[in-house]
Design a protein around this motif. Sequence first.
Motif, short mmCIF file in Angstrom:
data_model
loop_
_atom_site.label_atom_id
_atom_site.label_comp_id
_atom_site.label_asym_id
_atom_site.label_seq_id
_atom_site.Cartn_x
_atom_site.Cartn_y
_atom_site.Cartn_z
N ARG A 133 1.56 -5.94 -4.90
CA ARG A 133 2.72 -6.36 -4.12
C ARG A 133 3.21 -7.69 -4.66
O ARG A 133 2.39 -8.51 -5.06
CB ARG A 133 2.31 -6.52 -2.66
CG ARG A 133 3.44 -6.94 -1.71
CD ARG A 133 2.88 -7.15 -0.30
NE ARG A 133 3.91 -7.35 0.71
CZ ARG A 133 4.49 -8.52 0.97
NH1 ARG A 133 4.16 -9.59 0.26
NH2 ARG A 133 5.41 -8.62 1.91
N PRO A 159 -10.34 1.12 -6.07
CA PRO A 159 -9.08 1.06 -6.82
C PRO A 159 -8.01 2.03 -6.31
O PRO A 159 -6.82 1.74 -6.47
CB PRO A 159 -9.50 1.40 -8.24
CG PRO A 159 -10.87 1.99 -8.15
CD PRO A 159 -11.49 1.42 -6.94
N ALA A 160 -8.40 3.15 -5.71
CA ALA A 160 -7.38 4.13 -5.31
C ALA A 160 -6.49 3.60 -4.20
O ALA A 160 -5.34 4.01 -4.08
CB ALA A 160 -8.02 5.43 -4.87
N VAL A 161 -7.00 2.70 -3.38
CA VAL A 161 -6.20 2.24 -2.26
C VAL A 161 -5.76 0.78 -2.44
O VAL A 161 -5.37 0.13 -1.49
CB VAL A 161 -6.92 2.43 -0.91
CG1 VAL A 161 -7.14 3.90 -0.65
CG2 VAL A 161 -8.24 1.69 -0.87
N LEU A 196 0.83 -1.20 0.00
CA LEU A 196 0.00 0.00 0.00
C LEU A 196 0.87 1.26 0.00
O LEU A 196 1.75 1.38 0.83
CB LEU A 196 -0.92 -0.02 1.20
CG LEU A 196 -1.89 -1.19 1.12
CD1 LEU A 196 -2.59 -1.40 2.44
CD2 LEU A 196 -2.88 -0.96 -0.01
N LEU A 219 -3.13 -5.95 -2.66
CA LEU A 219 -3.67 -5.66 -1.33
C LEU A 219 -4.90 -4.76 -1.46
O LEU A 219 -4.99 -3.95 -2.36
CB LEU A 219 -2.61 -4.98 -0.45
CG LEU A 219 -1.30 -5.75 -0.31
CD1 LEU A 219 -0.38 -5.04 0.70
CD2 LEU A 219 -1.53 -7.19 0.10
N ASN A 220 -5.83 -4.93 -0.53
CA ASN A 220 -7.07 -4.14 -0.53
C ASN A 220 -7.94 -4.42 -1.75
O ASN A 220 -8.64 -3.53 -2.22
CB ASN A 220 -6.77 -2.63 -0.48
CG ASN A 220 -6.68 -2.13 0.95
OD1 ASN A 220 -7.18 -2.78 1.87
ND2 ASN A 220 -6.08 -0.99 1.14
N PHE A 229 2.37 5.89 2.94
CA PHE A 229 1.05 5.33 3.18
C PHE A 229 0.09 6.03 2.23
O PHE A 229 0.33 7.19 1.87
CB PHE A 229 0.58 5.65 4.61
CG PHE A 229 1.45 5.07 5.67
CD1 PHE A 229 1.45 3.72 5.93
CD2 PHE A 229 2.27 5.90 6.42
CE1 PHE A 229 2.25 3.19 6.92
CE2 PHE A 229 3.08 5.38 7.41
CZ PHE A 229 3.07 4.02 7.66
N THR A 230 -0.99 5.38 1.88
CA THR A 230 -1.93 6.08 0.99
C THR A 230 -2.55 7.27 1.71
O THR A 230 -2.93 8.25 1.09
CB THR A 230 -3.08 5.16 0.49
OG1 THR A 230 -3.95 4.87 1.57
CG2 THR A 230 -2.55 3.88 -0.11
N SER A 231 -2.63 7.19 3.05
CA SER A 231 -3.27 8.29 3.77
C SER A 231 -2.43 9.56 3.77
O SER A 231 -2.90 10.61 4.17
CB SER A 231 -3.60 7.87 5.20
OG SER A 231 -2.50 7.23 5.78
N ARG A 232 -1.17 9.48 3.32
CA ARG A 232 -0.37 10.70 3.24
C ARG A 232 -0.81 11.55 2.04
O ARG A 232 -0.49 12.73 1.97
CB ARG A 232 1.10 10.37 3.06
CG ARG A 232 1.74 9.69 4.25
CD ARG A 232 3.25 9.77 4.11
NE ARG A 232 3.95 8.94 5.06
CZ ARG A 232 4.26 9.31 6.30
NH1 ARG A 232 3.90 10.49 6.74
NH2 ARG A 232 4.92 8.49 7.08
N ALA A 233 -1.48 10.93 1.07
CA ALA A 233 -1.82 11.64 -0.17
C ALA A 233 -3.24 12.16 -0.05
O ALA A 233 -4.18 11.39 -0.06
CB ALA A 233 -1.69 10.70 -1.36
N ARG A 290 -5.61 11.15 -2.95
CA ARG A 290 -5.33 9.77 -3.38
C ARG A 290 -6.39 9.21 -4.30
O ARG A 290 -6.12 8.25 -5.01
CB ARG A 290 -5.15 8.86 -2.16
CG ARG A 290 -6.42 8.61 -1.40
CD ARG A 290 -6.18 7.61 -0.28
NE ARG A 290 -7.28 7.72 0.66
CZ ARG A 290 -7.23 7.36 1.92
NH1 ARG A 290 -6.12 6.86 2.41
NH2 ARG A 290 -8.27 7.49 2.70
N ARG A 322 0.21 -10.45 -5.10
CA ARG A 322 -1.01 -10.19 -4.32
C ARG A 322 -1.38 -8.72 -4.44
O ARG A 322 -0.54 -7.85 -4.24
CB ARG A 322 -0.80 -10.56 -2.84
CG ARG A 322 -1.08 -12.04 -2.65
CD ARG A 322 -1.24 -12.54 -1.25
NE ARG A 322 -0.62 -11.78 -0.21
CZ ARG A 322 -1.30 -11.17 0.74
NH1 ARG A 322 -2.62 -11.19 0.74
NH2 ARG A 322 -0.66 -10.52 1.69
#
Lengths: 428, 620
Positions: free
Chosen positions: B93, B87-89, B51, B81-82, B425-429, B432, B79
């Motif tokens: 991997r 699709p954004a998150v 992620l 993830l999520n 992390f995606t939450s930094r963007a 996103r 894999r």
Amino acid sequence: MDTIFALASARGKSGVAVIRISGPRAHVVARAMAGNLPPLREAGLRMLRDGVGERLDSALVLCFAQGASFTGEDVTELMVHGSLATVTAIEHCLAQDHALRLAQPGEFTRRALDNGMMDLTQVEALSDLLEAETESQRRQALRVLDGAIGKVVAEWRAHLVKAAALVETAIDFVEEDVGNFDDMILQELRAVQAGLQSEMAGQRARERVQTGFEVALIGPVNAGKSSLLNALAGREAAITSDIAGTTRDVLEVRMDVGGYAVTFLDTAGLRDAPEQVEAIGIARGKARAAQADLRIILQPANDISDLPELGANDILVRSKADLGPVSQGAISAVTGQGLDWLLDEIIARLSALTARDGVTVRQRHAQSMQQAEAGLTDAIDKICQGDYIAELVAADIRTAMTALDSLIGVVDVEDVLGDIFSNFCIGK
Amino acid sequence: MKQYDVIVVGGGHAGVEAALAAGRMGAATALVTFRKDDLGVMSCNPAFGGLGKGHLVREIDALDGAMGRASDYAAIQYRLLNRSKGPAVQGPRVQADRARYRAAIQKIVANAPLVDVVEAEVTALAITGDTVRGVQINGEVMLHARAVVLTTGTFLGGKVFIGDKSFPAGRMGNAASTILAQQLRGMGLPMGRLKTGTPPRLRRGSIDWESLEQQPGDDIPEYMSFLTDRTIAPQVSCAITHTNSQTHDIVRANLDRSAMYGGHIEGVGPRYCPSIEDKISRFADKDSHQVFLEPEGLDDDIVYPNGISTSLPAEVQEAYVRTIRGLERAEITQPGYAIEYDYIDPRALDLSLQLMALKGFFLAGQINGTTGYEEAGAQGLVAGLNAARHAAGEEPVRFSRSDSYIGVMIDDLTARGVTEPYRMFTSRAEYRLSLRADNADQRLTPLGIAWGCVGPQRRHVFQSKLEALLSAKALLQSQTFTPAQLQAAGHRVSEDGTRRNGLELLGLSGFGFDVLETLHAPFADISDEIKDQLTKEMVYAAYLRRQESQIAALRSDEARAIPSELDYSQISGLSRELATKLSMARPKTMAQAARIDGMTPAALVLLLARLQKQEKRARA
Ligand SMILES: Cc1cc2nc3c(=O)[nH]c(=O)nc-3n(C[C@H](O)[C@H](O)[C@H](O)COP(=O)(O)OP(=O)(O)OC[C@H]3O[C@@H](n4cnc5c(N)ncnc54)[C@H](O)[C@@H]3O)c2cc1C
């Protein structure tokens, strides 16, 4: 950074006039005028002199240090004799210093805001306090000035940071088998939603405290609305006459009713088949009355038709009590009967309206809260429907946070991550 | 004596992407590293992506970097993830085979015509005034260049800790870079120490695989590179096991013997990658933690137990490992350890990753306080691009928080610095929803083509994809449907009288391509890849529209640069406190200034007014 000064009290003849100086040179110039300065935050009597040693006035001098003053900068306040000539002489002397200039309107407060001595809601409250005319306005402004809104919003913010952290944990740390947090997220969001709703329910009344409540007088033509208004105002505010339809548009009379600023609206009389011009007036009057905070519905005591249906904010008044026998709500603009009862009733209704707990006042506050609430409702709906797109819930929460941002500081992603790491064991 | 355009110091993930990017830009490039074998080495876990990190790999790939292609070559398990989220998150991997990854990278570097690999230790930087001139290798030879990119990873002043033992090293089995570290420390740069750890490695044959839950890869793999269209290596499963109260008892009883807990390390470690010591003391109420057993390669006899990194003494490691189910007889081939190293406060860098105090000197990777291969690679790419442009006398390229995770990372690093190793992390963007892994090519490849760092193969693939997308969109938009029509076909839509075209319908719930094709048969001719892309885009359509104005405002703030020498105390009306904050933070753009804690709108207006005045003066 300039040092600024200005007369802080009203211009004109007065017992005492206060001149405020703020900025890096505030103490320096005061020392030059006063010889020496009293200890910080203690008033001292000093003879002020100009550059050539000429006496200006004997004044009380009061100094505050940077970080512990209204503006957050070094501040000196000079309390001088309140004559035009004295104030002008001192201002002239201050202006001799090239690093000093006259403050622009609101500049002291601006500096307080810039230096973080006040948040935006406090600045608003300060202006409300300075404008306050009634007791309720004064009390309300003082509470906000004390930072009451900042405190409430900070609580909401904590809930939202928590909720956002839970949503982000489920997104960014799926592999950590942290579990399902839907119930916890809902709990946080609902806490804020409930808080917002109750704040919003009382906001309009609090805004009215500031801007004035509107109380509309309505009733058929010749019900005695204008006479009642005059009796309330104790003066000839509206033209009263017995010819139907004298009050064409809406007439406003503003007064202090038991500490509340109240504007009474005298609307055009209700009558069927009116002439063209009057019809417009009636429509306008109806619209205003519908939006008013309270409506006083007049039905003359000698009118035996059915009593109108009353809403929660309607008060029925049997006017012209001198013309017929009625038991309840009888008033007479002629004899003065029932006027005290009516005023008490209005005060009771207004204080019921303002009884809700809450701190937000302005339309601006309401808008931010509505946006925040809309975001939260979206988020809650999505979660309740189950199988939701988590990043959209996160976006909704972010919308709510930014909406509240306009009331207080900024919600930062670092806050959210910090909350995640302190509450979950993250990391393979 | 040889003259290069760009010298890259360090052959880790940052260094490789930097050298390759500089080479693609046409710069004569030297990649100097301790050992040729360094190229493509994974210091820690045998995996790429995840992620936020998967997004970075796709962005590197979109700019024609190596990491995406090499990890597809090395992938032994895919894999996404999520997968169950939007699709954004979703983050692609892979489990990567170490040997295959290294082989892939070394081949790509060997095939890069302008990149020379030099096997040597860089012992000093050559500096004249405020400009870097090149490097000295092995204490004697000088190599000259117009730009130098430093990517020394965990090697700068590196020190390894196992229990109460410690020794200088860049990672286990490699010498640290100590001479260069001394020169840098003497330059008065803002520097600090960070730490990270790695778990013990286990012999594959000593694990009781039968008793453990298997974790297979995805049936339909999501490739790392936009250029990959098939699975290359054979696929394997990982296994999952758990720590238990016995494991925790042993760790707890020996906490004082851990290097991290015994107070031997001053550096700060990452909160999101805690050691087993950390997990057990900070989350005392949890009596079990997950451990993933990840094979290090197809023919590799070593397994990486993800989740139990440690700096306890070797014998304690063995004792606690053997309490874990499936690992009762596990053999440790190399004990876990912690490493502490120097980093340079990235606030000393500008947005091109150039050190503000030294012209032509760029930093990338772990030396900037980040952790992870993907973060390192992405920075390497940016530094390499900009070093090449610097050498050619061109303006640097810029990334925005609204166009890429790369932009988010560089902005975070240069504006806020780090307090712990930084990972994505995606939450930094904040944007996103538009920065998806699946559209990294559409966001960045056109930029890369304009800058000149994208080769012909990718340009061709990208352009045909773009054409397919545009014609599919045109096809969808060419057909419109009334609510009445849709209702007649048995679909639920609001009775608002508006005609909706195919693309708009895709944004409504209940209208996938399966439905659209029944409305208009030719929609079925659109390829699956394009269908998938359009569907993903439309999931967020309503939200993206709402963000448009915010993004536009951010872009214009980002475009307004603040000169690094601006004297904030001279801005009249700006409070002393904010002036001090601004001079400390030295924001590079208005957008960074706006995010400084305590910043007020009034102060931003003052700052903006000053910048406009200066610009006017400069133009006059
Ligand atoms: C023990 C350990 C644990 C880790 N744990 C994690 C983790 O849990 N999660 C995670 O995401 N990442 C982890 N990593 C980090 C990950 O390996 C790095 O983030 C990534 O490899 C950094 O890439 P880089 O290119 O910056 O540096 P590196 O990969 O460290 O490469 C640096 C290169 O520079 C060369 N070099 C250094 N100095 C010189 C010199 N003076 N002259 C010539 N060559 C030189 C070295 O030979 C090396 O090839 C860990 C690393 C280690 C060592």
